[in-house]
Design a protein around this motif. Sequence first.
Motif, PDB file in Angstrom:
ATOM      1  N   LYS A 112      -7.754  -1.034   1.013  1.00 58.47           N
ATOM      2  CA  LYS A 112      -7.971   0.337   1.453  1.00 58.47           C
ATOM      3  C   LYS A 112      -8.430   0.281   2.892  1.00 58.47           C
ATOM      4  CE  LYS A 112      -8.213   3.763  -1.022  1.00 58.47           C
ATOM      5  NZ  LYS A 112      -7.136   4.755  -1.238  1.00 58.47           N
ATOM      6  N   LEU A 113      -7.779   1.062   3.749  1.00 58.32           N
ATOM      7  CA  LEU A 113      -8.281   1.323   5.103  1.00 58.32           C
ATOM      8  C   LEU A 113      -9.115   2.568   4.987  1.00 58.32           C
ATOM      9  CD1 LEU A 113      -5.281   1.148   7.615  1.00 58.32           C
ATOM     10  CD2 LEU A 113      -7.153  -0.472   7.386  1.00 58.32           C
ATOM     11  N   VAL A 114     -10.363   2.523   5.384  1.00 57.39           N
ATOM     12  CA  VAL A 114     -11.226   3.680   5.297  1.00 57.39           C
ATOM     13  C   VAL A 114     -11.807   3.963   6.672  1.00 57.39           C
ATOM     14  CG1 VAL A 114     -13.292   4.655   4.237  1.00 57.39           C
ATOM     15  CG2 VAL A 114     -11.800   3.185   2.885  1.00 57.39           C
ATOM     16  N   GLN A 115     -11.584   5.176   7.131  1.00 57.34           N
ATOM     17  CA  GLN A 115     -12.135   5.579   8.425  1.00 57.34           C
ATOM     18  C   GLN A 115     -13.617   5.816   8.275  1.00 57.34           C
ATOM     19  OE1 GLN A 115      -9.739   8.223  10.770  1.00 57.34           O
ATOM     20  NE2 GLN A 115     -11.544   9.454  11.286  1.00 57.34           N
ATOM     21  N   ALA A 116     -14.395   5.229   9.178  1.00 55.00           N
ATOM     22  CA  ALA A 116     -15.836   5.407   9.132  1.00 55.00           C
ATOM     23  C   ALA A 116     -16.163   6.899   9.280  1.00 55.00           C
ATOM     24  CB  ALA A 116     -16.501   4.614  10.248  1.00 55.00           C
TER      25      ALA A 116
ATOM     26  N   THR B 250       1.165   1.651   0.579  1.00 52.25           N
ATOM     27  CA  THR B 250       1.392   2.325  -0.697  1.00 52.25           C
ATOM     28  C   THR B 250       0.850   3.755  -0.658  1.00 52.25           C
ATOM     29  OG1 THR B 250      -0.669   1.394  -1.572  1.00 52.25           O
ATOM     30  CG2 THR B 250       1.369   0.182  -2.021  1.00 52.25           C
ATOM     31  N   GLN B 251       0.064   4.069   0.376  1.00 52.58           N
ATOM     32  CA  GLN B 251      -0.465   5.421   0.558  1.00 52.58           C
ATOM     33  C   GLN B 251      -0.656   5.656   2.055  1.00 52.58           C
ATOM     34  OE1 GLN B 251      -4.473   6.325  -1.059  1.00 52.58           O
ATOM     35  NE2 GLN B 251      -4.703   7.371   0.897  1.00 52.58           N
ATOM     36  N   GLU B 252      -0.102   6.733   2.542  1.00 57.74           N
ATOM     37  CA  GLU B 252      -0.294   7.114   3.938  1.00 57.74           C
ATOM     38  C   GLU B 252      -1.725   7.623   4.125  1.00 57.74           C
ATOM     39  OE1 GLU B 252       2.689   9.941   5.046  1.00 57.74           O
ATOM     40  OE2 GLU B 252       4.325   8.524   4.683  1.00 57.74           O
ATOM     41  N   PRO B 253      -2.199   7.733   5.372  1.00 56.12           N
ATOM     42  CA  PRO B 253      -3.548   8.262   5.596  1.00 56.12           C
ATOM     43  C   PRO B 253      -3.726   9.633   4.947  1.00 56.12           C
ATOM     44  CG  PRO B 253      -2.707   7.293   7.611  1.00 56.12           C
ATOM     45  CD  PRO B 253      -1.562   7.312   6.627  1.00 56.12           C
ATOM     46  N   THR B 254      -4.801   9.761   4.188  1.00 56.27           N
ATOM     47  CA  THR B 254      -5.101  10.970   3.431  1.00 56.27           C
ATOM     48  C   THR B 254      -6.555  11.351   3.661  1.00 56.27           C
ATOM     49  OG1 THR B 254      -3.523  10.289   1.721  1.00 56.27           O
ATOM     50  CG2 THR B 254      -5.133  11.968   1.103  1.00 56.27           C
ATOM     51  N   GLU B 255      -6.793  12.620   3.918  1.00 59.32           N
ATOM     52  CA  GLU B 255      -8.167  13.100   4.087  1.00 59.32           C
ATOM     53  C   GLU B 255      -8.745  13.447   2.723  1.00 59.32           C
ATOM     54  OE1 GLU B 255      -9.048  15.922   7.210  1.00 59.32           O
ATOM     55  OE2 GLU B 255      -7.127  15.439   8.161  1.00 59.32           O
ATOM     56  N   ARG B 256      -9.924  12.887   2.451  1.00 49.40           N
ATOM     57  CA  ARG B 256     -10.651  13.215   1.217  1.00 49.40           C
ATOM     58  C   ARG B 256     -12.076  12.687   1.324  1.00 49.40           C
ATOM     59  NH1 ARG B 256      -6.886  10.056  -2.705  1.00 49.40           N
ATOM     60  NH2 ARG B 256      -6.540   8.264  -1.412  1.00 49.40           N
ATOM     61  N   TYR B 257     -12.955  13.347   0.606  1.00 48.77           N
ATOM     62  CA  TYR B 257     -14.363  12.944   0.548  1.00 48.77           C
ATOM     63  C   TYR B 257     -14.999  12.817   1.932  1.00 48.77           C
ATOM     64  CZ  TYR B 257     -12.519  11.603  -4.009  1.00 48.77           C
ATOM     65  OH  TYR B 257     -11.865  11.592  -5.217  1.00 48.77           O
ATOM     66  N   GLY B 258     -14.543  13.597   2.891  1.00 51.20           N
ATOM     67  CA  GLY B 258     -15.124  13.569   4.216  1.00 51.20           C
ATOM     68  C   GLY B 258     -14.664  12.425   5.096  1.00 51.20           C
ATOM     69  N   ALA B 259     -13.624  11.722   4.684  1.00 48.34           N
ATOM     70  CA  ALA B 259     -13.106  10.600   5.466  1.00 48.34           C
ATOM     71  C   ALA B 259     -11.579  10.582   5.349  1.00 48.34           C
ATOM     72  CB  ALA B 259     -13.697   9.281   4.971  1.00 48.34           C
ATOM     73  N   VAL B 260     -10.964   9.614   5.992  1.00 46.33           N
ATOM     74  CA  VAL B 260      -9.516   9.402   5.911  1.00 46.33           C
ATOM     75  C   VAL B 260      -9.305   7.985   5.405  1.00 46.33           C
ATOM     76  CG1 VAL B 260      -7.349   9.312   7.199  1.00 46.33           C
ATOM     77  CG2 VAL B 260      -9.121  10.956   7.856  1.00 46.33           C
ATOM     78  N   ASP B 261      -8.389   7.819   4.438  1.00 46.58           N
ATOM     79  CA  ASP B 261      -8.096   6.476   3.946  1.00 46.58           C
ATOM     80  C   ASP B 261      -6.609   6.295   3.717  1.00 46.58           C
ATOM     81  OD1 ASP B 261      -7.455   6.622   0.846  1.00 46.58           O
ATOM     82  OD2 ASP B 261      -9.161   7.956   1.163  1.00 46.58           O
ATOM     83  N   ALA B 262      -6.183   5.034   3.688  1.00 52.23           N
ATOM     84  CA  ALA B 262      -4.795   4.659   3.418  1.00 52.23           C
ATOM     85  C   ALA B 262      -4.833   3.382   2.589  1.00 52.23           C
ATOM     86  CB  ALA B 262      -4.035   4.430   4.721  1.00 52.23           C
TER      87      ALA B 262
END
Length: 135
Positions: free
Chosen positions: A128-132, A105-117
Amino acid sequence: MTQSIQVAGLYVHDQDEALQFYEKLGFAVHTDARNGDYRWLTVHHPDQPGLQLGLFRPQAPTVDEVTAKALLEAVAKGAMPPLVMVVDDCRAVYERMRNCGVEFTQEPTERYGAVDASFRDPSGNGWKLVQARKV
């Protein structure tokens, strides 16, 4: 006294469909037990074997039929809080999961110092996938 959370449950419309979906994500069956019409189905991820994800149908003896229907409708609308999966590389996991048929529902997006989808399972549960974050 030791305490730990071993199972976090999700309501799903169809346990077999949910199992197939979570297997795409890399989860494996931990417990699949039946007691009459009631099925206790849990999966776990090999990277976190001590935590099981319960794939449960809302039904007796835990809730009545009207409540079960309302719960499934709320899940389908995405009304439940999202679960969060922390990954090393959000974009790489996004591509792997998308290639396995996971609809995002959301492609990887950079925000708040991380990347999430974001994605949802077949019942509507949000993830939510959240990059460490690198420190």
